[in-house]
Design an enzyme around this catalytic site. Sequence first.
Site, PDB file in Angstrom:
ATOM      1  N   TRP A  68       0.900  -1.547  -0.048  1.00  0.00           N
ATOM      2  CA  TRP A  68       0.064   0.035  -0.187  1.00  0.00           C
ATOM      3  C   TRP A  68       0.816   1.192  -0.052  1.00  0.00           C
ATOM      4  O   TRP A  68       0.209   2.213  -0.542  1.00  0.00           O
ATOM      5  CB  TRP A  68      -0.984  -0.083   1.535  1.00  0.00           C
ATOM      6  N   ASP A 109      -1.267   6.544   6.045  1.00  0.00           N
ATOM      7  CA  ASP A 109      -2.841   6.703   5.637  1.00  0.00           C
ATOM      8  C   ASP A 109      -2.252   5.726   6.380  1.00  0.00           C
ATOM      9  O   ASP A 109      -2.240   4.492   7.423  1.00  0.00           O
ATOM     10  CB  ASP A 109      -2.061   5.393   4.283  1.00  0.00           C
ATOM     11  N   LYS A 164     -11.732  -1.272   7.276  1.00  0.00           N
ATOM     12  CA  LYS A 164     -10.330  -1.834   8.116  1.00  0.00           C
ATOM     13  C   LYS A 164     -10.409  -1.939   9.340  1.00  0.00           C
ATOM     14  O   LYS A 164     -10.514  -3.052  10.493  1.00  0.00           O
ATOM     15  CB  LYS A 164      -9.309  -1.700   7.532  1.00  0.00           C
TER      16      LYS A 164
END
Length: 358
Positions: A100, A167, A191
Amino acid sequence: MSKVHVFNAGPCLLPQAVYDASIEAIKDFKGTGVSVLSISHRTKEWEETMNECRALWKELLHIPEGYEVVFLGGGASLEFLYVAMNFLEKKAAYLDTGVWAHKALKEAQGIGEAYAIACSKDRNYSYVPKDFEVPEDLDYLHITTNNTIYGTEIREDWDCKVPLIADMSSDILSRPVDVSKYTMIYGGAQKNAGPAGVIFAIIKKDALGKVSRYIPTMLDYRTHIDKESMFNTPPVFSIFVMNETLKWVKSIGGVEAMHEINLRKAKTLYDEIDRNSLFTGTAAVEDRSIMNICFVMAPGREALQDEFMAFAKQHGMIGIKGHRSVGGFRASVYNACTQEDVDALVACMREFENLHKQ
Ligand SMILES: *Cc1c(COP(=O)(O)O)cnc(C)c1O
């Protein structure tokens, strides 16, 4: 159906209270006689939900003055582009701690000058690099606080001399965060904060408006701050479910209480991984995530992998297959996963060890 224990990496498990409230709202939103799926986002009832959701984010994370919270569609992957569009003028650095993080960097490189300040790919992203110097002339440093695939996590809020952008898709709301140390925090809700379909961004307002490029209206955070996330039709249902999730976190005692619960769950599982002769952890011990717990069969016992997968499945364990780039197993123990779920997985690992004592 027999009892199952859900360890999915995302979309995540949500609390039963959230499912129940969502079912009710699909039938009738706040007594309006209209389903939340069909409610106009311009009604007073909807605006109240939107305001409540924004206020809960601010309350739960103790977000200081000067910051605003926006909700958008498009996924965390689109946020990678938003970040560069809104903050990258001359040069930005990215800490490359996994897939990511790397994707975020690549997206920024399409917009301007961005580079990896440090990278842990040499050991398959099993640790978080720490020895690197941050130059003072950066527009920002971007970090990924929890590396969902590899099970590593930055669990402290760094002091950084340049604007810090994080993030936090997979560890937001799992612990208290000192928001004032960040220029921006963002992530997909699915998430830990709700269902798929909505992202959150917590933005320091005076950091915006400093780039010289033209920013398309929809990609400009100022548009969404000015219009309170209702410039266009917001992902109404996803925001509704996220709001219910935040209400649940508050009912537990906020992120401080969540953190205690999460620490205990993670310790339970890591202790078993370290004790059990059949398994071994993959992440560097000091960087272990409390949200995504990765483990593989111990050296010499690799042949048992498929058998354990089948055994765990028989015992109701869902979603423990590791990401293909790490292999083995990954238990995602997000907020809604309970100590009881973790205890059940540990019991299953013990029973399996007893079957295979050498
Ligand atoms: C899942 C994930 C993403 C991507 O989220 P999408 O909403 O699917 O785009 C980004 N960053 C992290 C840390 C993630 O875990």
